[in-house]
Motif scaffolding. Structure first.
Motif, short mmCIF file in Angstrom:
data_model
loop_
_atom_site.label_atom_id
_atom_site.label_comp_id
_atom_site.label_asym_id
_atom_site.label_seq_id
_atom_site.Cartn_x
_atom_site.Cartn_y
_atom_site.Cartn_z
N TYR A 215 37.57 -47.27 45.38
CA TYR A 215 36.69 -48.43 45.41
C TYR A 215 35.21 -48.03 45.36
CZ TYR A 215 41.08 -50.35 47.13
OH TYR A 215 42.39 -50.69 47.28
N ALA A 216 34.92 -46.78 45.07
CA ALA A 216 33.54 -46.28 45.15
C ALA A 216 32.57 -47.08 44.29
CB ALA A 216 33.50 -44.80 44.77
N ALA A 217 32.96 -47.41 43.06
CA ALA A 217 32.06 -48.15 42.17
C ALA A 217 31.80 -49.56 42.70
CB ALA A 217 32.65 -48.22 40.77
N ASP A 218 32.83 -50.22 43.20
CA ASP A 218 32.67 -51.57 43.74
C ASP A 218 31.80 -51.54 44.99
OD1 ASP A 218 34.28 -52.65 41.78
OD2 ASP A 218 36.11 -52.37 42.95
N VAL A 219 31.99 -50.52 45.82
CA VAL A 219 31.19 -50.40 47.03
C VAL A 219 29.72 -50.23 46.67
CG1 VAL A 219 30.69 -48.90 49.01
CG2 VAL A 219 33.05 -49.51 48.48
N ALA A 220 29.43 -49.43 45.64
CA ALA A 220 28.04 -49.22 45.22
C ALA A 220 27.41 -50.53 44.75
CB ALA A 220 27.98 -48.17 44.12
N GLN A 221 28.18 -51.35 44.01
CA GLN A 221 27.66 -52.65 43.56
C GLN A 221 27.40 -53.58 44.75
OE1 GLN A 221 30.48 -54.19 40.72
NE2 GLN A 221 29.98 -52.64 39.18
N ASN A 222 28.32 -53.59 45.69
CA ASN A 222 28.14 -54.42 46.88
C ASN A 222 26.90 -54.00 47.67
OD1 ASN A 222 31.72 -54.30 47.44
ND2 ASN A 222 30.56 -55.66 46.13
N LEU A 223 26.68 -52.69 47.77
CA LEU A 223 25.53 -52.19 48.49
C LEU A 223 24.23 -52.62 47.81
CD1 LEU A 223 24.27 -50.46 50.69
CD2 LEU A 223 24.66 -48.45 49.27
N ALA A 224 24.22 -52.61 46.47
CA ALA A 224 23.03 -53.03 45.74
C ALA A 224 22.71 -54.51 46.03
CB ALA A 224 23.22 -52.81 44.26
N ILE A 225 23.73 -55.34 46.12
CA ILE A 225 23.53 -56.76 46.41
C ILE A 225 22.94 -56.95 47.80
CG2 ILE A 225 24.74 -58.95 46.78
CD1 ILE A 225 26.69 -58.08 44.57
N VAL A 226 23.46 -56.22 48.77
CA VAL A 226 22.95 -56.33 50.13
C VAL A 226 21.50 -55.86 50.20
CG1 VAL A 226 23.26 -55.57 52.52
CG2 VAL A 226 25.25 -56.05 51.11
N GLN A 227 21.20 -54.78 49.50
CA GLN A 227 19.83 -54.26 49.51
C GLN A 227 18.85 -55.25 48.88
OE1 GLN A 227 20.60 -50.51 47.57
NE2 GLN A 227 20.67 -49.39 49.52
N LYS A 228 19.26 -55.98 47.84
CA LYS A 228 18.41 -57.02 47.28
C LYS A 228 18.15 -58.14 48.29
CE LYS A 228 19.51 -56.51 42.35
NZ LYS A 228 20.11 -57.18 41.16
N GLU A 229 19.19 -58.46 49.05
CA GLU A 229 19.04 -59.49 50.07
C GLU A 229 18.05 -59.04 51.15
OE1 GLU A 229 19.99 -63.36 51.26
OE2 GLU A 229 20.73 -62.29 49.50
N LEU A 230 17.97 -57.75 51.38
CA LEU A 230 17.05 -57.22 52.40
C LEU A 230 15.61 -57.19 51.91
CD1 LEU A 230 19.09 -54.25 53.87
CD2 LEU A 230 18.00 -56.05 55.21
N THR A 231 15.40 -57.26 50.58
CA THR A 231 14.04 -57.18 50.04
C THR A 231 13.27 -58.45 50.35
OG1 THR A 231 14.88 -55.83 48.22
CG2 THR A 231 12.69 -56.77 47.98
N PRO A 232 12.11 -58.36 50.94
CA PRO A 232 11.32 -59.55 51.29
C PRO A 232 10.94 -60.36 50.06
CG PRO A 232 10.45 -57.57 52.38
CD PRO A 232 11.45 -57.11 51.40
#
Length: 232
Positions: A215-232
């Motif tokens: 699931y490494a590729a899917d996890v990386a995509q999910n992490l990118a989405i969360v990081q965008k949500e963290l961006t002010p």
């Protein structure tokens, strides 16, 4: 609902420039002042030869303790080694021995013809398969690692370890997905940011611990989405 579908169902967040965070220098790691190899070898040997659940669980915990103390202070290392030595002595002393129950039985045993008994081969991976079936993938990984330390060419070990790693990665990804939705529903503020950061940390830990999980590729995509949500 799988994590990726839940994320797609959420509103699209406009692209913003990611927040640049200054790296935090790692804390200095204490130099190992004691030799753990002899004790680890004894633990691995005991793990590879036992199928008793309670004994296996104790040995797995003891092995994790020995590995974790590598970054401890010299005093903590010495204390853990003394404790581990006592525990191993008890475990080794507790192993069953086949002996005559009484002097009469011993005497009769000497009078009879001794037949060669060929022991049945020990399945070193049986405890790992049991742990995986019980929903404890990390325990399964620990048992496989111990078995591989004793026998690097153990058939089926690599495949079983990969299956256990995949199972853990799947469960962690799903749990992170649920945590993300809960964090995103919070009102803007410090609590929401902290909750989202916890999700990002949890996702990053999946691929850090098992880079080759399915699931490494899917996890990386999910992490990118969360990081965008963290961006002010």
């Amino acid at each position: 609902m799988p994590f990726l579908l839940l994320l797609v169902a959420c509103a699209v967040v406009p692209y913003q420039k990611p927040l640049v965070v200054s790296p935090v220098p790692p804390e200095p790691v204490a130099t190992l002042s004691v030799d753990l190899a002899p004790l680890l070898k004894r633990v691995d040997s005991a793990l590879a030869s036992t199928t008793e659940t309670d004994t296996r669980d104790r040995l797995v915990e003891l092995r994790e303790l020995l590995l974790s103390v590598q970054v401890g202070s010299p005093a903590a290392q010495e204390a853990v080694l003394r404790y581990a030595g006592r525990v191993l002595a008890i475990e080794e002393r507790s192993r069953p021995f086949t002996m005559a129950e009484s002097p009469m039985e011993m005497a009769s045993a000497f009078d009879t013809v001794t037949e060669e008994v060929v022991p049945e081969p020990v399945d070193a991976l049986a405890p790992a398969r049991a742990a995986l079936s019980a929903g404890k993938p990390l325990d399964a990984v620990a048992v496989v690692d111990a078995a591989l330390a004793a026998n690097p060419n153990l058939p089926g070990a690599a495949e079983l370890r990969a299956a256990a790693a995949d199972a853990w990665a799947h469960d962690e990804r799903e749990a992170a997905g649920a945590a993300f939705l809960a964090a995103r529903a919070l009102p803007a503020g410090a609590d929401r940011s902290a909750a989202l950061q916890a999700v990002a940390t949890r996702l990053a830990a999946i691929n850090e611990r098992f880079p080759q999980n399915r699931y490494a590729a899917d996890v990386a995509q999910n992490l990118a989405i969360v990081q965008k949500e963290l961006t002010p």
